[in-house]
Design an enzyme around this catalytic site. Structure first.
Site, PDB file in Angstrom:
ATOM      1  N   GLY A 290       6.290  -5.784  -4.718  1.00 56.80           N
ATOM      2  CA  GLY A 290       5.301  -5.215  -3.831  1.00 56.80           C
ATOM      3  C   GLY A 290       4.975  -3.769  -4.152  1.00 56.80           C
ATOM      4  CB  SER A 291       3.907  -1.039  -1.892  1.00 62.28           C
ATOM      5  OG  SER A 291       2.854  -1.785  -1.309  1.00 62.28           O
ATOM      6  CB  THR A 292       8.868  -0.719  -4.754  1.00 66.45           C
ATOM      7  OG1 THR A 292       8.903  -2.035  -5.312  1.00 66.45           O
ATOM      8  CG2 THR A 292       9.362  -0.760  -3.315  1.00 66.45           C
ATOM      9  CB  SER A 345       1.192   1.620   0.919  1.00 68.56           C
ATOM     10  OG  SER A 345       1.788   0.646   0.072  1.00 68.56           O
TER      11      SER A 345
END
Length: 575
Positions: A290-292, A345
């Site tokens: 995901g957003s990491t 994000s």
């Protein structure tokens, strides 16, 4: 009348001669064995009485980086029986069963089935005192042998990493399995005299000394491991999560300082062990991050030269369509800088950047940071994950890669990637063993770019509206990124209400020392966003870890001015 034999006297003489020759051969052989060739009889006698029994060798000690024991070998007694001999002592079988704490009927049935054999284990792994108590009963056919059993002082705290051995003291999981040849000792040999029933008469000599296994110091710090274990247990209970993992990496050396998972198990008592609890999820479970991974997409954009930190991207109206797919932001968005895209994000913002620069720069940065690559740790069952490299990238594949879908990583790989950012873009190999010297690294991200991305991640944590406020560490500057990803269902699509929550970050930013990743699998109570579930775990563990490692704070408030006695007096005079 003459006898028939008298007609052939030579037959009689031949028989007598043969008998005499036979007697002579026997007499010569007796003299030869008793006088001239005594070694033959001695050898035959020794073969029936001299035995070589093994001397057990204990496995090497496993410690943490500071010498705290994680796996030690303790002497135990194994009792075995000769069923043939035990048949003559049937009346004492109930007494033997009671001493062994076994069911009398089951023991009796087993001994009857093995009545023609000369060996069977009665019980293994007793303490020397327990074993001697059984031997003191002097039941014919019951014998003992020395062995070693592994004991794990840290118990469930380090179980997934250290692993365990089986009843024969062979490595079966974790580092015990990965380094079994290194840890295993070489048994010795002892020469003894035994009678025909196998009873020991005399201990003659040690033919070969046992060689203990080699010791091994792991890279983890047991203090940090306890912190990670405790906080993971708390977050699983608080949010009703299915599982959780936490990995901490030394940014400069690549050493893994902590690796904890929930659920876990006690390696010292595996009677009711559940297979799911044995998995080292930090190295075996793969997931879409995901957003990491958005910071690495930003690094790729900066590397092309087409974007600067203050470049602005229009993310309105908060969604965009690519073919039949719709990409949405949680917030409505607007005109966002690259820092703003990370703070909010924004999937739309990062997708527009990726479509502008193309998939190849994003893929290259992620690959060089370690995604989809073997970590080289050699841990049993470790997964490599998957970083797709399409011959022709479609727009949907390019966009999804940029915001963390369509690829799979492990928690260890994600922590390694953030360690690269914290180490000025230098990729240093990971290690599960304590290192005496720093490893050579490879510059994979420009130093200035990695520094810029860390400043952006600091804004994510420390500035209002960044989404990572719960990861703040008092007294230290921290940079990090949260993430929330839907889980893949068994049918190949995404589940509607099952998520993984992430937080990955580095601290302290003035001189990065630790990179850490928190993964919470399927939180079911209350919130599920990474910034609300995983970020607080990161903040709590990092705060105590930095202090335990004596890392100097870099975000202390300026000291208040101190008033001297002279200044106070002069003020009083004016009053």
């Amino acid at each position: 009348m003459k006898l028939d034999g008298a007609l052939y006297p030579w037959r009689f003489r031949i028989v007598l001669a043969l008998l005499a020759l036979l007697v002579g051969v026997i007499a010569w052989r007796i003299v030869d064995l008793q006088v001239m060739d005594q070694a033959f009889l001695q050898g035959q006698g020794d073969a029936r009485s001299v035995r070589h029994i093994p001397i057990p060798a204990h496995r090497g000690l496993i410690t943490d980086r500071n010498g705290e024991p994680l796996a030690v070998s303790t002497p135990v007694t194994t009792l075995w029986g000769n069923p043939k001999e035990l048949q003559a002592a049937r009346a004492r079988w109930p007494e033997l069963a009671a001493a062994l704490r076994q069911d009398p009927a089951a023991l009796s049935e087993r001994l009857q089935q093995l009545a023609t054999r000369e060996f069977t284990y009665l019980v293994r792994g007793l303490t020397p005192e327990q074993g001697q108590a059984v031997l003191d009963l002097k039941i014919p056919g019951v014998y003992a042998q020395e062995e070693f059993r592994r004991f794990y002082p840290a118990g469930e705290v380090a179980a997934h990493l250290v692993g365990f051995t089986d009843i024969d003291d062979r490595g079966r999981e974790g580092m015990e399995l990965a380094y079994d040849e290194w840890l295993a000792g070489v048994p010795g040999k002892r020469q003894v005299l035994k009678d025909r029933r196998g009873r020991l008469i005399k201990d003659v000599q040690v033919v070969q000394n046992a060689k203990p296994g080699k010791p091994m110091a792991l890279s983890i710090d047991l203090r940090l491991q306890y912190l990670a274990h405790s906080e993971l247990r708390n977050v699983v209970q608080e949010y009703g999560a299915k599982a959780a993992s936490l990995v901490m990496v030394d940014v400069q050396t690549g050493e893994i300082l902590a690796m904890a998972n929930q659920p876990t198990y006690n390696p010292n008592n595996r009677r009711n062990l559940q297979p799911a609890a044995m998995r080292n999820r930090a190295m075996i479970d793969v997931f879409e991050p995901g957003s990491t991974v958005k910071p690495f997409s930003i690094a790729a954009a900066l590397g092309t030269g087409k974007y600067q930190p203050d470049s602005v991207v229009n993310t309105l109206p908060g969604w965009m369509r690519i073919g039949r797919y719709t990409i949405r932001d949680v917030s409505r968005g607007g005109m966002l800088t690259l820092t703003g895209i990370l703070m909010k994000s924004s999937n739309v913002g990062i997708s527009k950047i990726a479509l502008d620069i193309g998939a190849e720069p994003v893929y290259t940065v992620m690959q060089q940071a370690g995604f989809g690559q073997d970590t080289g740790l050699g841990f049993p069952g470790e997964r490599v994950g998957n970083l797709p490299n399409h011959r022709k990238w479609r727009d949907a594949e390019t966009a999804s890669l940029a915001y963390g879908y369509g690829l799979s990583v492990t928690a260890v790989q994600l922590a390694h990637a953030y360690a690269v950012l914290g180490n000025e873009g230098v990729n240093v190999p990971l290690s599960l063993l304590r290192l005496d010297r720093t490893q050579e690294g490879v510059q994979v991200i420009d130093k200035q770019i990695s520094s810029t991305v860390l400043q952006m991640l600091q804004a994510v944590v420390e500035e209002e509206g960044g989404g990572g406020a719960r990861a703040q560490v008092p007294g230290y500057h921290v940079g990090g990124k949260s993430g929330t990803a839907k889980k893949i269902s068994g049918t190949g699509g995404y589940t509607k209400d099952a998520y993984r929550s992430f937080f990955a970050g580095v601290a302290p930013l003035s001189n990065p020392r630790i990179a850490a990743v928190v993964v919470v699998d399927e939180p079911s109570k209350g919130q599920y966003y990474g910034g609300l579930v995983a970020a607080p775990v990161f903040g709590k563990v990092m705060a105590r870890a930095l202090r335990l490692m004596n890392v100097a704070p870099d975000n202390l408030p300026p000291p208040a001015p101190v008033q001297t006695a002279e200044a106070t007096t002069s003020k009083g005079g004016r009053g």
